[in-house]
Scaffold this motif. Structure first.
Motif, PDB file in Angstrom:
ATOM      1  N   ASP A  11       0.792  -1.237   0.000  1.00  0.00           N
ATOM      2  CA  ASP A  11       0.000   0.000   0.000  1.00  0.00           C
ATOM      3  C   ASP A  11       0.820   1.281   0.000  1.00  0.00           C
ATOM      4  OD1 ASP A  11      -2.540  -1.565   0.506  1.00  0.00           O
ATOM      5  OD2 ASP A  11      -1.372  -2.074   2.284  1.00  0.00           O
ATOM      6  N   PHE A  12       1.941   1.287   0.730  1.00  0.00           N
ATOM      7  CA  PHE A  12       2.769   2.484   0.866  1.00  0.00           C
ATOM      8  C   PHE A  12       4.232   2.089   0.651  1.00  0.00           C
ATOM      9  CE2 PHE A  12      -0.672   2.473   4.009  1.00  0.00           C
ATOM     10  CZ  PHE A  12      -1.418   3.562   3.596  1.00  0.00           C
ATOM     11  N   ILE A  13       4.981   2.939  -0.047  1.00  0.00           N
ATOM     12  CA  ILE A  13       6.415   2.715  -0.232  1.00  0.00           C
ATOM     13  C   ILE A  13       7.125   4.003   0.144  1.00  0.00           C
ATOM     14  CG2 ILE A  13       8.254   2.110  -1.836  1.00  0.00           C
ATOM     15  CD1 ILE A  13       6.211   0.625  -3.509  1.00  0.00           C
ATOM     16  N   SER A  14       8.015   3.921   1.126  1.00  0.00           N
ATOM     17  CA  SER A  14       8.735   5.121   1.563  1.00  0.00           C
ATOM     18  C   SER A  14      10.134   5.145   0.962  1.00  0.00           C
ATOM     19  CB  SER A  14       8.809   5.185   3.091  1.00  0.00           C
ATOM     20  OG  SER A  14       9.422   4.029   3.631  1.00  0.00           O
ATOM     21  N   LEU A  15      10.520   6.319   0.504  1.00  0.00           N
ATOM     22  CA  LEU A  15      11.808   6.517  -0.167  1.00  0.00           C
ATOM     23  C   LEU A  15      12.751   7.258   0.762  1.00  0.00           C
ATOM     24  CD1 LEU A  15      13.475   6.288  -2.769  1.00  0.00           C
ATOM     25  CD2 LEU A  15      12.416   8.420  -3.549  1.00  0.00           C
ATOM     26  N   SER A  16      13.886   6.649   1.063  1.00  0.00           N
ATOM     27  CA  SER A  16      14.846   7.217   2.015  1.00  0.00           C
ATOM     28  C   SER A  16      15.762   8.235   1.344  1.00  0.00           C
ATOM     29  CB  SER A  16      15.690   6.106   2.638  1.00  0.00           C
ATOM     30  OG  SER A  16      14.897   5.203   3.366  1.00  0.00           O
ATOM     31  N   PHE A  17      16.212   9.188   2.141  1.00  0.00           N
ATOM     32  CA  PHE A  17      17.210  10.183   1.733  1.00  0.00           C
ATOM     33  C   PHE A  17      16.808  10.954   0.474  1.00  0.00           C
ATOM     34  CE2 PHE A  17      19.475   6.907   4.145  1.00  0.00           C
ATOM     35  CZ  PHE A  17      19.974   7.690   5.172  1.00  0.00           C
ATOM     36  N   VAL A  18      15.532  11.331   0.433  1.00  0.00           N
ATOM     37  CA  VAL A  18      15.036  12.158  -0.676  1.00  0.00           C
ATOM     38  C   VAL A  18      15.746  13.509  -0.636  1.00  0.00           C
ATOM     39  CG1 VAL A  18      13.014  13.387  -1.541  1.00  0.00           C
ATOM     40  CG2 VAL A  18      12.797  11.022  -0.759  1.00  0.00           C
ATOM     41  N   ARG A  19      16.173  13.976  -1.813  1.00  0.00           N
ATOM     42  CA  ARG A  19      16.836  15.276  -1.887  1.00  0.00           C
ATOM     43  C   ARG A  19      16.124  16.245  -2.817  1.00  0.00           C
ATOM     44  NH1 ARG A  19      22.516  12.707  -3.302  1.00  0.00           N
ATOM     45  NH2 ARG A  19      21.056  11.125  -4.030  1.00  0.00           N
ATOM     46  N   SER A  20      15.245  15.721  -3.690  1.00  0.00           N
ATOM     47  CA  SER A  20      14.565  16.586  -4.658  1.00  0.00           C
ATOM     48  C   SER A  20      13.242  15.955  -5.044  1.00  0.00           C
ATOM     49  CB  SER A  20      15.435  16.761  -5.913  1.00  0.00           C
ATOM     50  OG  SER A  20      15.494  15.546  -6.639  1.00  0.00           O
ATOM     51  N   PRO A  21      12.320  16.764  -5.598  1.00  0.00           N
ATOM     52  CA  PRO A  21      11.053  16.185  -6.067  1.00  0.00           C
ATOM     53  C   PRO A  21      11.265  15.179  -7.189  1.00  0.00           C
ATOM     54  CG  PRO A  21      11.258  18.498  -6.717  1.00  0.00           C
ATOM     55  CD  PRO A  21      12.354  18.228  -5.747  1.00  0.00           C
ATOM     56  N   GLU A  22      12.358  15.307  -7.928  1.00  0.00           N
ATOM     57  CA  GLU A  22      12.649  14.355  -9.002  1.00  0.00           C
ATOM     58  C   GLU A  22      12.889  12.953  -8.446  1.00  0.00           C
ATOM     59  OE1 GLU A  22      12.922  18.303 -10.421  1.00  0.00           O
ATOM     60  OE2 GLU A  22      14.117  17.394  -8.793  1.00  0.00           O
ATOM     61  N   ASP A  23      13.464  12.859  -7.248  1.00  0.00           N
ATOM     62  CA  ASP A  23      13.650  11.546  -6.616  1.00  0.00           C
ATOM     63  C   ASP A  23      12.301  10.864  -6.412  1.00  0.00           C
ATOM     64  OD1 ASP A  23      16.377  11.972  -6.449  1.00  0.00           O
ATOM     65  OD2 ASP A  23      16.315  12.692  -4.371  1.00  0.00           O
ATOM     66  N   VAL A  24      11.328  11.636  -5.920  1.00  0.00           N
ATOM     67  CA  VAL A  24       9.980  11.092  -5.685  1.00  0.00           C
ATOM     68  C   VAL A  24       9.335  10.695  -7.001  1.00  0.00           C
ATOM     69  CG1 VAL A  24       7.685  11.613  -4.778  1.00  0.00           C
ATOM     70  CG2 VAL A  24       9.713  12.493  -3.608  1.00  0.00           C
ATOM     71  N   GLN A  25       9.462  11.547  -7.996  1.00  0.00           N
ATOM     72  CA  GLN A  25       8.826  11.271  -9.289  1.00  0.00           C
ATOM     73  C   GLN A  25       9.413  10.033  -9.945  1.00  0.00           C
ATOM     74  OE1 GLN A  25       6.085  13.145 -10.252  1.00  0.00           O
ATOM     75  NE2 GLN A  25       5.884  11.343 -11.572  1.00  0.00           N
ATOM     76  N   SER A  26      10.708   9.792  -9.745  1.00  0.00           N
ATOM     77  CA  SER A  26      11.338   8.597 -10.323  1.00  0.00           C
ATOM     78  C   SER A  26      10.699   7.324  -9.776  1.00  0.00           C
ATOM     79  CB  SER A  26      12.844   8.596 -10.029  1.00  0.00           C
ATOM     80  OG  SER A  26      13.489   9.652 -10.682  1.00  0.00           O
ATOM     81  N   LEU A  27      10.455   7.305  -8.465  1.00  0.00           N
ATOM     82  CA  LEU A  27       9.807   6.142  -7.862  1.00  0.00           C
ATOM     83  C   LEU A  27       8.361   6.022  -8.350  1.00  0.00           C
ATOM     84  CD1 LEU A  27       9.613   3.734  -6.004  1.00  0.00           C
ATOM     85  CD2 LEU A  27       9.329   5.304  -4.062  1.00  0.00           C
ATOM     86  N   LYS A  28       7.658   7.145  -8.446  1.00  0.00           N
ATOM     87  CA  LYS A  28       6.278   7.110  -8.936  1.00  0.00           C
ATOM     88  C   LYS A  28       6.212   6.559 -10.364  1.00  0.00           C
ATOM     89  CE  LYS A  28       3.667  10.502  -6.300  1.00  0.00           C
ATOM     90  NZ  LYS A  28       2.734  11.638  -6.401  1.00  0.00           N
ATOM     91  N   ASN A  29       7.146   6.982 -11.209  1.00  0.00           N
ATOM     92  CA  ASN A  29       7.157   6.507 -12.591  1.00  0.00           C
ATOM     93  C   ASN A  29       7.396   5.000 -12.650  1.00  0.00           C
ATOM     94  OD1 ASN A  29       6.797   9.148 -13.438  1.00  0.00           O
ATOM     95  ND2 ASN A  29       8.948   9.488 -13.917  1.00  0.00           N
TER      96      ASN A  29
END
Length: 477
Positions: free
Chosen positions: A192-210
């Motif tokens: 249901d949820f996936i947490s991404l460690s050591f995020v530094r930019s919104p692009e990091d989040v978008q990469s996981l979403k893609n």
């Protein structure tokens, strides 16, 4: 009485799975004590262990009749010490320690790292923190094969403990190949949820979403804020994510520990403004690793996180490896319930429209909440297929208990992270007598509703596509 109950806390509890609570029987106890979401930490354990944990969680959830959520925590580029020659190693102030290339060393003063490029990232004058900041080093000299450091704050370190580089901008990606593999596995398993460690930019989040979209996953992406760079781009990162975790362990090492409380408040404030759920994590009831009771400071820490606006609080080692996992959950629930009694609902002027869902849905949900408070309704019921309407209601912080009724188990599990929303399975969601009867039957069977109680329903008529446009006030017969 099965969960959810109207007496349990509105703030949600996330509990980490580990050896102390790995069996189905123990997980059932934790769910009954108040756990809403279980966290699987990929920084520890193997794929086979994670598969076993997920299987046990789902068995426990089925046994309890409660759709508990699952959060997979990606390790990210977390640096750790390799195997020490002397383990544990006493680091005295003024002593010289060196990081060397490779996987092994022969001298006690030579340290290895799981991050192969560590020496390339370091420069003279950089700080290195070990064991969550317990031991501090200062880099004095860097050559092709080693980085010599002076101990500036002494202590004891052990093999595999963490390495932090405050102020050093790493070139490594937020997702390592192992993280990509774990994210794909999570997508395939319907986590249901996936947490991404050591995020530094919104692009990091978008990469996981893609990546998740390519595997047709609806998992919510939770950005962990634990780097100074994340604080620099906080608003953009929160906007890009589906939720946020205040990861105070590494954050308190990467920035001055004195700044951590203020940073926590800022993160929560931005999440409230952008209507994103926020989890506060790390050392919330730390002493309950071994003690059956928390310290007064820990109880105050949990309470203050709730008063600031946290949607959930997370237990880490307290449930994963602690001596009292069930007592830790029960204590957290008690603190939450006591704190929430002192919370005031937002007034209507604070319930402002948002862009997350249809504007009609937003307006109707806000109006329904105000109606429910005006007539002192016993319950608010939101029929929802995706959970979006429940999301709006969650941010109102109304004290009236709210059911998120859905016929989707994925939606029921995701609503476990929304403040004040109690997920209940329902076969009817529209403004029909069958929906009202189904909910009232549930309320009577669970001793929540009595004759004369008033219930406010928020549903859709189907006239406005993808919008909730009906408010019904029902008096229980």
């Amino acid at each position: 009485m099965s969960r959810p109950t109207l007496e349990e806390s509105c703030t949600k509890i996330v509990a980490t799975v580990g050896p102390a609570c790995g069996t189905v029987e123990k997980l059932v106890e934790l769910i009954e004590a108040g756990v809403d979401v279980f966290r699987i930490n990929t920084a520890h354990g193997s794929r086979s262990e994670h598969e076993a944990s997920l299987g046990n969680i789902r068995q426990a959830s089925k046994r309890c009749g409660f759709d508990v959520g699952v959060l997979l925590d990606l390790a990210g580029p977390k640096m750790r010490l390799g195997q020490l020659v002397t383990d544990p190693l006493v680091c005295e102030v003024g002593a010289t320690l060196s990081f060397i290339r490779g996987d092994s060393s022969t001298e006690a003063s030579e340290l290895t790292s799981t991050y192969a490029r560590l020496i390339d990232e370091l420069a003279p004058g950089d700080r290195v923190m070990l064991a969550d900041g317990l031991v501090a080093l200062k880099v004095e000299k860097v050559t092709a094969k080693r980085a010599e450091c002076r101990v500036t704050a002494g202590g004891i370190v052990r093999s595999r403990q963490g390495i932090n580089l405050p102020g050093v901008k790493l070139s490594v990606s937020a997702m390592r190949p192992k993280d990509v593999d774990n994210a794909i596995w999570a997508a395939q398993q319907g986590i249901d949820f996936i947490s991404l460690s050591f995020v530094r930019s919104p692009e990091d989040v978008q990469s996981l979403k893609n990546l998740l979209v390519s595997y047709e996953s609806n998992a919510m992406v939770i950005a962990k804020i634990e780097k100074p760079e994340a604080l620099d781009q906080l608003e953009a990162i929160v906007e890009a994510s589906d939720g946020v975790m205040v990861a105070r362990g590494d954050l308190g090492v990467e920035i001055d520990v004195a700044e951590t409380p203020v940073a926590q408040k800022r993160i929560i404030r931005v999440c409230k403004e952008k209507m994103k759920p926020v989890i506060v994590a790390t050392q919330m009831l730390e002493s309950m690793h071994t003690s059956s009771r928390p310290t007064r400071a820990e109880a105050s820490d949990v309470a203050n996180a709730i008063l600031d606006g946290a949607d959930a609080c997370m237990l880490s080692g307290e449930t994963a490896i602690g001596d009292h996992p069930v007592k830790a959950v029960e204590m957290m629930n008690r603190i939450m319930v006591c704190t929430e009694r002192e919370m005031l609902s937002h007034n209507i002027s604070e319930r402002i429209p948002n862009t997350r869902v249809h504007p009609i849905t937003t307006a109707v949900t806000i109006a329904a909440t105000n109606i429910a408070e005006a007539i002192r309704a016993k319950l608010i019921v939101i029929g929802t297929r995706s959970g979006g309407t429940a999301w709006v209601k969650s941010k109102s912080r109304s004290r009236i208990p709210t059911l998120g009724a859905s016929n989707s188990h994925d939606t029921l599990r995701r609503m476990n992270l929304l403040w004040g929303i109690k997920p209940v399975e329902a076969s009817h969601l529209d403004h029909t007598p069958e929906f009202i009867d189904e909910i009232c039957l549930w309320g009577r069977e669970n001793a929540h509703l009595q004759k004369g109680d008033q219930v406010v329903f928020v549903t859709g008529s189907g006239v406005v596509e993808k919008a909730h446009n009906v408010v019904i006030v029902h008096t229980v017969e």
